[in-house]
Scaffold this motif. Structure first.
Motif, PDB file in Angstrom:
ATOM      1  N   TYR A 252       0.870  -1.258   0.089  1.00  0.00           N
ATOM      2  CA  TYR A 252      -0.073  -0.125  -0.015  1.00  0.00           C
ATOM      3  C   TYR A 252       0.820   1.298  -0.007  1.00  0.00           C
ATOM      4  O   TYR A 252       1.883   1.314   0.769  1.00  0.00           O
ATOM      5  CB  TYR A 252      -0.996   0.118   1.225  1.00  0.00           C
ATOM      6  CG  TYR A 252      -1.894   0.986   1.458  1.00  0.00           C
ATOM      7  CD1 TYR A 252      -2.917   1.106   0.496  1.00  0.00           C
ATOM      8  CD2 TYR A 252      -1.837   2.106   2.304  1.00  0.00           C
ATOM      9  CE1 TYR A 252      -3.928   2.156   0.510  1.00  0.00           C
ATOM     10  CE2 TYR A 252      -2.849   3.167   2.051  1.00  0.00           C
ATOM     11  CZ  TYR A 252      -3.615   3.291   1.208  1.00  0.00           C
ATOM     12  OH  TYR A 252      -4.745   4.390   1.375  1.00  0.00           O
ATOM     13  N   PHE A 253       0.549   2.333  -0.865  1.00  0.00           N
ATOM     14  CA  PHE A 253       1.427   3.180  -1.144  1.00  0.00           C
ATOM     15  C   PHE A 253       0.893   4.465  -0.411  1.00  0.00           C
ATOM     16  O   PHE A 253      -0.239   5.104  -0.528  1.00  0.00           O
ATOM     17  CB  PHE A 253       1.749   3.619  -2.693  1.00  0.00           C
ATOM     18  CG  PHE A 253       2.631   2.641  -3.265  1.00  0.00           C
ATOM     19  CD1 PHE A 253       3.990   2.976  -3.507  1.00  0.00           C
ATOM     20  CD2 PHE A 253       2.013   1.634  -3.890  1.00  0.00           C
ATOM     21  CE1 PHE A 253       4.811   2.113  -4.158  1.00  0.00           C
ATOM     22  CE2 PHE A 253       2.837   0.728  -4.720  1.00  0.00           C
ATOM     23  CZ  PHE A 253       3.990   1.021  -4.631  1.00  0.00           C
ATOM     24  N   LEU A 254       1.238   4.786   0.639  1.00  0.00           N
ATOM     25  CA  LEU A 254       1.189   6.251   1.506  1.00  0.00           C
ATOM     26  C   LEU A 254       1.659   7.584   1.026  1.00  0.00           C
ATOM     27  O   LEU A 254       0.879   8.314   1.252  1.00  0.00           O
ATOM     28  CB  LEU A 254       1.481   5.794   3.181  1.00  0.00           C
ATOM     29  CG  LEU A 254       1.127   4.434   3.795  1.00  0.00           C
ATOM     30  CD1 LEU A 254       1.787   4.365   5.024  1.00  0.00           C
ATOM     31  CD2 LEU A 254      -0.323   4.619   3.708  1.00  0.00           C
ATOM     32  N   LEU A 255       2.954   7.367   0.374  1.00  0.00           N
ATOM     33  CA  LEU A 255       3.271   8.538  -0.008  1.00  0.00           C
ATOM     34  C   LEU A 255       4.251   8.355  -1.103  1.00  0.00           C
ATOM     35  O   LEU A 255       5.077   7.458  -0.953  1.00  0.00           O
ATOM     36  CB  LEU A 255       4.215   9.274   1.118  1.00  0.00           C
ATOM     37  CG  LEU A 255       4.978  10.796   0.643  1.00  0.00           C
ATOM     38  CD1 LEU A 255       3.940  11.598   0.299  1.00  0.00           C
ATOM     39  CD2 LEU A 255       5.829  11.099   1.772  1.00  0.00           C
ATOM     40  N   LYS A 259       9.357   9.136  -9.002  1.00  0.00           N
ATOM     41  CA  LYS A 259       8.793   8.172  -9.882  1.00  0.00           C
ATOM     42  C   LYS A 259       9.073   6.776 -10.298  1.00  0.00           C
ATOM     43  O   LYS A 259      10.247   6.693 -10.439  1.00  0.00           O
ATOM     44  CB  LYS A 259       9.014   9.196 -11.344  1.00  0.00           C
ATOM     45  CG  LYS A 259       8.632  10.363 -11.552  1.00  0.00           C
ATOM     46  CD  LYS A 259       8.826  10.905 -12.756  1.00  0.00           C
ATOM     47  CE  LYS A 259       7.871  12.324 -12.944  1.00  0.00           C
ATOM     48  NZ  LYS A 259       8.223  12.927 -14.258  1.00  0.00           N
ATOM     49  N   ILE A 260       8.594   5.813  -9.570  1.00  0.00           N
ATOM     50  CA  ILE A 260       9.123   4.450  -9.757  1.00  0.00           C
ATOM     51  C   ILE A 260       8.437   4.018 -10.962  1.00  0.00           C
ATOM     52  O   ILE A 260       7.157   3.995 -11.472  1.00  0.00           O
ATOM     53  CB  ILE A 260       8.331   3.844  -8.435  1.00  0.00           C
ATOM     54  CG1 ILE A 260       8.676   4.382  -7.131  1.00  0.00           C
ATOM     55  CG2 ILE A 260       8.532   2.211  -8.326  1.00  0.00           C
ATOM     56  CD1 ILE A 260       8.147   3.685  -5.836  1.00  0.00           C
ATOM     57  N   GLN A 261       9.151   3.027 -11.595  1.00  0.00           N
ATOM     58  CA  GLN A 261       9.020   2.569 -12.705  1.00  0.00           C
ATOM     59  C   GLN A 261       8.914   1.003 -12.870  1.00  0.00           C
ATOM     60  O   GLN A 261       8.150   0.352 -13.775  1.00  0.00           O
ATOM     61  CB  GLN A 261       9.848   2.665 -13.867  1.00  0.00           C
ATOM     62  CG  GLN A 261      11.144   2.413 -13.758  1.00  0.00           C
ATOM     63  CD  GLN A 261      12.286   2.611 -14.914  1.00  0.00           C
ATOM     64  OE1 GLN A 261      11.696   3.434 -15.908  1.00  0.00           O
ATOM     65  NE2 GLN A 261      13.383   1.957 -14.812  1.00  0.00           N
ATOM     66  N   GLY A 294       5.339   0.397 -13.817  1.00  0.00           N
ATOM     67  CA  GLY A 294       4.730   1.785 -14.084  1.00  0.00           C
ATOM     68  C   GLY A 294       4.599   2.427 -12.740  1.00  0.00           C
ATOM     69  O   GLY A 294       4.804   2.028 -11.620  1.00  0.00           O
ATOM     70  N   ALA A 295       4.411   3.813 -12.796  1.00  0.00           N
ATOM     71  CA  ALA A 295       4.434   4.484 -11.467  1.00  0.00           C
ATOM     72  C   ALA A 295       3.111   4.604 -10.840  1.00  0.00           C
ATOM     73  O   ALA A 295       2.094   4.713 -11.277  1.00  0.00           O
ATOM     74  CB  ALA A 295       4.477   6.119 -11.963  1.00  0.00           C
ATOM     75  N   PRO A 296       3.157   4.021  -9.380  1.00  0.00           N
ATOM     76  CA  PRO A 296       1.990   3.967  -8.623  1.00  0.00           C
ATOM     77  C   PRO A 296       1.585   5.514  -8.082  1.00  0.00           C
ATOM     78  O   PRO A 296       2.259   6.423  -8.368  1.00  0.00           O
ATOM     79  CB  PRO A 296       2.609   3.443  -7.521  1.00  0.00           C
ATOM     80  CG  PRO A 296       4.114   3.481  -7.403  1.00  0.00           C
ATOM     81  CD  PRO A 296       4.388   3.879  -8.672  1.00  0.00           C
ATOM     82  N   SER A 301      -2.953   0.081  -3.903  1.00  0.00           N
ATOM     83  CA  SER A 301      -2.865  -0.977  -3.224  1.00  0.00           C
ATOM     84  C   SER A 301      -2.655  -2.272  -4.384  1.00  0.00           C
ATOM     85  O   SER A 301      -3.321  -2.137  -5.147  1.00  0.00           O
ATOM     86  CB  SER A 301      -4.015  -1.410  -2.215  1.00  0.00           C
ATOM     87  OG  SER A 301      -3.715  -2.759  -1.666  1.00  0.00           O
ATOM     88  N   ILE A 302      -1.498  -2.984  -4.062  1.00  0.00           N
ATOM     89  CA  ILE A 302      -1.174  -3.825  -5.163  1.00  0.00           C
ATOM     90  C   ILE A 302      -1.201  -5.040  -4.599  1.00  0.00           C
ATOM     91  O   ILE A 302      -0.352  -5.481  -3.481  1.00  0.00           O
ATOM     92  CB  ILE A 302       0.174  -3.558  -5.710  1.00  0.00           C
ATOM     93  CG1 ILE A 302       0.283  -2.181  -6.573  1.00  0.00           C
ATOM     94  CG2 ILE A 302       0.753  -4.692  -6.613  1.00  0.00           C
ATOM     95  CD1 ILE A 302       1.429  -1.524  -7.113  1.00  0.00           C
ATOM     96  N   PRO A 303      -1.583  -6.327  -4.794  1.00  0.00           N
ATOM     97  CA  PRO A 303      -1.756  -7.453  -4.467  1.00  0.00           C
ATOM     98  C   PRO A 303      -0.490  -8.277  -4.771  1.00  0.00           C
ATOM     99  O   PRO A 303       0.058  -8.222  -5.578  1.00  0.00           O
ATOM    100  CB  PRO A 303      -2.963  -8.320  -4.890  1.00  0.00           C
ATOM    101  CG  PRO A 303      -3.164  -7.583  -6.211  1.00  0.00           C
ATOM    102  CD  PRO A 303      -2.664  -6.082  -5.942  1.00  0.00           C
TER     103      PRO A 303
END
Length: 383
Positions: A252-255, A259-261, A294-296, A301-303
């Motif tokens: 889960y991305f809180l912040l 740039k994440i690829q 790709g960028a979140p 939220s990613i399983p």
């Protein structure tokens, strides 16, 4: 001819010679170099001259081949399961499978190859051996199990013989293992003791350690990140997995301010041999799972779902006979668009689940592993 003077009862073709007037007593040394169906006989004469002759492989087989063949047959070979294990050179071998506490019994068959010839011996015995071998020091093996059964007293063999043996409820404290720097093996060793050189036969076995865990299997939940740039929360459903299990979790991305690829989950195996400052660690990535490409965005939220059954895994092994350990880690890897990599490792415990048919037996119960000291900061890159 020189061949008649050298050995009257053999047909030998002379390849090269210096002096041919020889008697059998003139030979001071002999050396054989085997080929496919022939061999060269080099004779060193007292005057330092050489005689090289060729003779057939059938002659050498009768003269220097084994006078006795040793075979081991297990009593329950028809019903006992087999298992596969990679050897040191990467090949896969299939051998009979045993568990801790099971008896090992069978027959040792000795087949005398030359009928009518006596085989004198100083005794015949069979051993059940559990052994650890460090590849960096193969001359120094460590035996943690060695059981001996005497099959025959000193005497002689003139015909084929069979001997029964049984090792009752043998303790097999560790699992068979072949790694990068170490091997743990179990084998039966038959020895026909002789004055000059013993006849030895080794028969490989495979041992699996079965374990059950308490119903309580806590999940892993952590928050990690880089100050004011990245803050994520990841969770795995359990901290202990059997070898056919499925790792289920989520991220889960809180912040997100970088740039994440790309993101992936790795299962890493660490094999540690030695003690203290002489410890050697070999790291191997045994599984990879692409989580995201790709960028979140914040709040995403990613399983995660990683199936372990498709990988060649062993159970977690800690301080085996104070010689080596095998540990597994889940490694979360993030890569930004500038190819900078961010890591977070979390140790998990793998264990071997008992097959359904024998799950009701009382197998060894592993309690939750003791907490281990964390690695130094320079060895554990963090997000």
């Amino acid at each position: 001819m020189a061949s008649s003077s050298f050995m009257p009862y053999l047909y030998i073709s002379i390849v090269s010679r210096t002096h041919i007037s020889l008697s059998n007593s003139a030979i001071s040394a002999m050396f054989f170099k085997k080929a496919v169906n022939k061999a060269e006989l080099t004779v060193l004469l007292p005057d330092k001259s050489l005689l090289i002759a060729r003779c057939s492989g059938s002659f050498l087989g009768g003269l220097f081949g084994p006078v006795c063949e040793i075979d081991v047959l297990l009593n329950d070979a028809e019903t006992r399961k087999t298992a596969e294990l990679k050897t040191e050179d990467g090949k896969v071998e299939k051998n009979y499978l045993f568990y801790d506490g099971e008896s090992v019994s069978g027959k040792v068959n000795l087949n005398v190859r030359q009928t009518g010839k006596r085989l004198e011996h100083q005794g015949i015995r069979i051993e059940f051996v559990g052994q650890i071998e460090l590849f960096s020091d193969k001359s120094n093996t460590h035996e943690f199990v060695n059981l001996v059964k005497e099959l025959a007293l000193p005497g002689e063999l003139t015909q084929n013989r069979s001997y029964d043996f049984e090792f009752t409820q043998v303790e097999k404290p560790y699992e068979s293992y072949v790694g990068t720097n170490v091997r743990l093996r179990y084998f039966l060793k038959v020895t026909v003791m002789r004055r000059l050189s013993d006849l030895v036969k080794e028969y490989e076995l495979i041992v699996h350690q079965l374990a059950t865990y308490p119903d309580v299997n806590n999940s892993i939940k952590m928050e990690v990140g880089i100050e004011d740039c990245l803050h994520i929360e990841f969770e795995y459903n359990k901290s202990k997995y059997h070898l056919k299990d499925v790792i289920v979790g989520k991220i889960y991305f809180l912040l997100v301010r970088i740039k994440i690829q790309h993101m992936e989950l790795q299962l890493i195996k660490k094999e540690m041999t030695g003690i203290g400052p002489s410890t050697t660690t070999e790291t191997d990535t045994v599984a990879k799972y692409d989580i995201m490409d790709g960028a979140p965005v914040k709040g995403e939220s990613i399983p995660i779902r990683l199936f372990l059954a498709g990988y060649d895994l062993t159970a977690t092994m800690r301080d085996v006979n104070k010689k080596f350990s095998v540990r597994y880690f889940l490694n979360l890897v993030l890569v930004d668009e500038e190819d900078r990599r961010y890591f977070k490792q979390q140790e998990v415990v793998l264990w071997r689940k008992a097959p359904e048919k024998i799950r009701k037996r009382n197998f060894q119960r592993y309690e939750s592993p003791e907490p281990r000291p964390t690695l130094p900061a320079e060895q554990q890159p963090e997000m």
